[in-house]
Design a protein around this motif. Structure first.
Motif, mmCIF file in Angstrom:
data_model
loop_
_atom_site.group_PDB
_atom_site.id
_atom_site.type_symbol
_atom_site.label_atom_id
_atom_site.label_comp_id
_atom_site.label_asym_id
_atom_site.label_seq_id
_atom_site.Cartn_x
_atom_site.Cartn_y
_atom_site.Cartn_z
ATOM 1 N N GLN A 70 0.809 -1.221 0.000
ATOM 2 C CA GLN A 70 0.000 0.000 0.000
ATOM 3 C C GLN A 70 0.843 1.274 0.000
ATOM 4 O O GLN A 70 0.403 2.312 -0.463
ATOM 5 C CB GLN A 70 -0.913 0.029 1.240
ATOM 6 N N GLU A 91 -16.833 4.130 -9.639
ATOM 7 C CA GLU A 91 -16.412 3.653 -8.313
ATOM 8 C C GLU A 91 -15.060 2.941 -8.376
ATOM 9 O O GLU A 91 -14.260 3.034 -7.451
ATOM 10 C CB GLU A 91 -17.472 2.710 -7.733
ATOM 11 N N TYR A 95 -11.757 4.372 -6.342
ATOM 12 C CA TYR A 95 -11.504 3.497 -5.179
ATOM 13 C C TYR A 95 -10.367 3.991 -4.281
ATOM 14 O O TYR A 95 -10.507 4.032 -3.064
ATOM 15 C CB TYR A 95 -11.205 2.079 -5.680
ATOM 16 N N SER A 96 -9.250 4.378 -4.879
ATOM 17 C CA SER A 96 -8.078 4.716 -4.057
ATOM 18 C C SER A 96 -8.145 6.104 -3.445
ATOM 19 O O SER A 96 -7.390 6.409 -2.518
ATOM 20 C CB SER A 96 -6.805 4.581 -4.896
ATOM 21 N N LYS A 98 -11.244 7.730 -2.644
ATOM 22 C CA LYS A 98 -12.573 7.959 -2.073
ATOM 23 C C LYS A 98 -12.524 8.551 -0.659
ATOM 24 O O LYS A 98 -13.323 9.409 -0.300
ATOM 25 C CB LYS A 98 -13.323 6.637 -2.057
ATOM 26 N N ARG A 99 -11.586 8.067 0.150
ATOM 27 C CA ARG A 99 -11.533 8.509 1.541
ATOM 28 C C ARG A 99 -10.598 9.700 1.750
ATOM 29 O O ARG A 99 -10.492 10.201 2.862
ATOM 30 C CB ARG A 99 -11.063 7.356 2.408
ATOM 31 N N ARG A 142 -7.762 3.802 -13.108
ATOM 32 C CA ARG A 142 -7.807 3.511 -11.674
ATOM 33 C C ARG A 142 -6.399 3.585 -11.067
ATOM 34 O O ARG A 142 -6.229 3.999 -9.929
ATOM 35 C CB ARG A 142 -8.388 2.094 -11.511
ATOM 36 N N THR A 143 -5.406 3.188 -11.860
ATOM 37 C CA THR A 143 -4.022 3.247 -11.392
ATOM 38 C C THR A 143 -3.496 4.685 -11.455
ATOM 39 O O THR A 143 -2.855 5.155 -10.526
ATOM 40 C CB THR A 143 -3.146 2.325 -12.277
ATOM 41 N N ARG A 146 -4.076 7.515 -8.713
ATOM 42 C CA ARG A 146 -3.257 7.501 -7.483
ATOM 43 C C ARG A 146 -1.959 8.268 -7.671
ATOM 44 O O ARG A 146 -1.204 8.456 -6.734
ATOM 45 C CB ARG A 146 -2.899 6.061 -7.120
ATOM 46 N N TYR B 166 -5.058 -3.816 -2.719
ATOM 47 C CA TYR B 166 -3.846 -3.467 -1.950
ATOM 48 C C TYR B 166 -2.984 -2.494 -2.746
ATOM 49 O O TYR B 166 -2.467 -1.530 -2.222
ATOM 50 C CB TYR B 166 -3.018 -4.719 -1.651
ATOM 51 N N LEU B 168 -3.910 -0.421 -4.790
ATOM 52 C CA LEU B 168 -4.552 0.900 -4.838
ATOM 53 C C LEU B 168 -4.556 1.558 -3.454
ATOM 54 O O LEU B 168 -5.247 2.540 -3.218
ATOM 55 C CB LEU B 168 -5.975 0.780 -5.374
#
Lengths: 349, 269
Positions: A70, A91, A95-96, A98-99, A142-143, A146, B166, B168
């Motif tokens: 991580q 979504e 994902y990575s 969201k928080r 998605r990658t 980040r 993981y 991500l």
């Protein structure tokens, strides 16, 4: 910058043996090898999904060998894309983050990335309805969201048709131009030469040759590397005179004049070999009598495999092939001029 | 005219015997029970209390033990550890041992003579003859159904998806709640329904731990032994109907599309 130092890993079926790589920031680095050779294991080590038995992995001079998955700034786009099937495209991409950000900021970021990879129209879609190319783009978005320092692409063109490959290739170039370091694993020679700044050829758990693609394929240091370029006639030889080299101590080639005696490789383009039923009266050297063992048709012509104590592959255009009317198991002569031989000096003398 | 396949016909006839075995006793019981008797039984306070107790203890036991069973199922599906096969064997043990023996085992664990019983006694509580004792007996025999279904569910989730999470940046806990659990959810819900159903129908183990308060299977048995078949039938039919309604509701949940937090139920195709 990514640096791999003496990476070893034994998983039984797959092995990594003493892998050393140095990848500069912003570089597009391709690892080329046969399918099932364990190239993906190398990516998994960099991503942290596998722990090497020994050796070190550095990312921007920081030792990340034992760092948690991580925490590594490494994005992995899996061969099967691994798009979460229970989340829609939006979504998945979000994902990575969201928080980490407000709802509006997440939305803005997802749209921004979706625009880069050209999937804004897919954001509400269920992943099960996506095509292979679309799914690949979702995994990439998605990658990317980040903002990793390095992106690992595992056989990204596998199971995609030609048109999609072209589109995706230019997308990868675009992402690379944005400053992202990319490590791309493939078994496809064409893919590697069209994308790579640098290349490493991977064979049986080892990197057998690396450098700029033009240099690697112009000077292959093994039959394995030569085969990737489509070179069928590649022989490990030892020079016995400045213009003569022998293969397996018995078959002699007349080669272009060399200054120093050395061990090396004889490389011949199959187009440069000639074939006839009678020996060539002009050429005195590099004449081999053998039997036709195989004839392999292709788009442009036929590859004729002749067993003359060494296996020689001769390429003959369709029109010439028809004229020659060659048959299997027929006795023929294969000959070539010394200046058509490319002699490469081996590193191991 | 279509030709009859003799093999398919044989399979149908053999399968038909199984269906008759299940349907005939149930149909007989339903037809032999007058509606008036059924309504009368349904209005009995003692019956309502018993059915409520049975449903609540089984549901409570299932929910409570899910907290422990689901993580164990994930461990069994994903991790390699010494003694894993022994643990799997232990989990399946309650399925193969006679239920009265299971009841004796549970009683031996919670009765006043044991450390657990003594500890509960010092707090003014007794497992024997209490809904908690009933729930324990129900769980003992029914928990393998939940663990095995959940383990199959977690095993069916591709490891790649967990690795992608993981990669991500997801922590193991976040990965579990956002990837593994939602994707294994339908299996888990099936296991939940099976455990609940098995708990509802348990008689042998419960009757040894707690004859009173009386759960419905015990009450059916008591009415049968004390008053005979005719008196037990309406309660049996009523209990079967109540169970069927609950199953239908739970099964419907797995079919409907909806979003409960991160969990999504998908339509069966």
């Amino acid at each position: 910058m990514i640096k791999l130092e003496n990476i070893n890993l034994d998983l039984g079926e797959f092995q990594l043996k003493d892998i050393n790589l140095h990848i500069e920031e912003g570089e597009y680095y391709v690892i080329l090898g046969l399918s099932g050779a364990g190239k993906s294991i190398l990516l998994e080590c960099i991503a942290g999904l596998q722990k090497p038995d020994n050796g070190k992995i550095y990312l921007d001079h920081e030792d990340i060998t034992n760092q948690k998955i991580q925490k590594r700034s490494v994005g992995y786009v899996f061969q099967d894309h691994a798009v979460f099937p229970h989340l829609n495209v939006f979504e998945n991409i979000a994902y990575s983050i969201k928080r980490k950000f407000s709802k509006q900021k997440v939305k803005d970021k997802v749209i921004e990335i979706a625009e880069i990879v050209n999937i804004t129209h897919l954001l509400k879609r269920d992943p099960k309805t996506l095509s292979g190319g679309e799914s690949q783009r979702v995994a990439l978005a998605r990658t990317l969201i980040r903002d990793p320092k390095c992106i690992l692409l595992d056989e990204p063109f596998a199971s995609l048709d030609v048109q999609l490959r072209d589109d995706l290739r230019s997308l990868f170039r675009k992402i690379n131009r944005m400053g992202k370091t990319i490590i791309h694993v493939t078994h496809d020679y064409e893919e590697s030469v069209t994308l790579a700044h640098k290349i490493a050829v991977f064979h049986k758990g080892k990197i057998v040759q690396n450098g700029k693609p033009s240099h690697v394929f112009a000077n292959p240091k093994s039959k394995f590397v030569a085969r990737f370029k489509g070179i069928r006639n590649f022989f490990v030889v030892k020079m016995i005179q400045h213009n003569k080299a022998v293969y397996k101590d018995k078959i002699a080639f007349e080669i272009p004049e060399q200054k120093k005696l050395s061990k090396g490789f004889v490389m011949l383009n199959s187009q440069d070999l000639k074939i006839s039923r009678k020996p060539d009266p002009i050429n005195e050297s590099n004449k081999f009598k053998g039997i036709i063992k195989d004839i392999v048709p292709s788009m442009k012509g036929n590859e004729v495999v002749v067993d003359a104590d060494i296996k020689l592959t001769v390429f003959i255009k369709h029109r010439d092939f028809e004229k020659l009317d060659l048959k299997l198991n027929e006795e023929v002569w294969v000959y070539f001029r010394p200046d058509t031989i490319k002699y490469i000096v081996s590193d191991k003398q | 005219m279509t030709r009859t396949d003799p093999f398919a016909l044989t399979l149908t006839l053999l399968g038909g015997v199984v269906l008759i075995l299940i349907i005939a006793p149930l149909a007989g019981m339903f037809f032999e029970t007058p509606l008036s008797m059924l309504f009368k039984t349904a209005r009995e306070e003692e019956v309502i209390r018993s059915i409520t107790l049975t449903l609540l203890t089984s549901l409570g036991a299932t929910i409570f033990f899910s907290i422990f069973a689901i993580p164990l199922a994930y461990l069994l599906a994903r991790k390699k550890f010494t003694g894993k096969r022994i643990v799997s064997g232990i989990i399946d043990l309650p399925v193969v041992i006679p239920h009265t023996a299971a009841g004796i085992a549970v009683l031996g664990f919670v009765s006043r003579d044991t450390w657990l019983g003594k500890m509960a006694d010092s707090l003014g509580f007794d497992f024997v003859g209490s809904p908690v004792g009933i729930a324990l007996a129900m769980s003992f025999v029914s928990i393998p159904f939940l663990i095995n279904a959940a383990r199959d569910g977690f095993s069916s989730v591709p490891v790649r998806l967990e690795q992608a999470a993981y990669n991500l940046g997801a922590s193991p806990v976040r990965m579990f709640f956002t990837i593994s659990l939602p994707l294994a959810w339908r299996h888990i819900l099936s296991g939940f329904i099976l455990m609940f159903a098995r708990g509802l129908s348990e008689f042998g183990a419960v009757v040894i731990v707690a004859y009173h308060p009386m759960i419905t299977p015990v009450m059916i048995y008591e009415r049968f032994t004390a008053f005979g078949l005719k008196y037990a039938q309406p309660l049996a039919v009523l209990f079967i109907l109540v169970c069927l309604v609950f199953f239908l509701i739970l099964r419907m949940l797995t079919r409907e599309n909806g979003n409960n937090g991160n969990f999504k139920f998908r339509k069966n195709k």
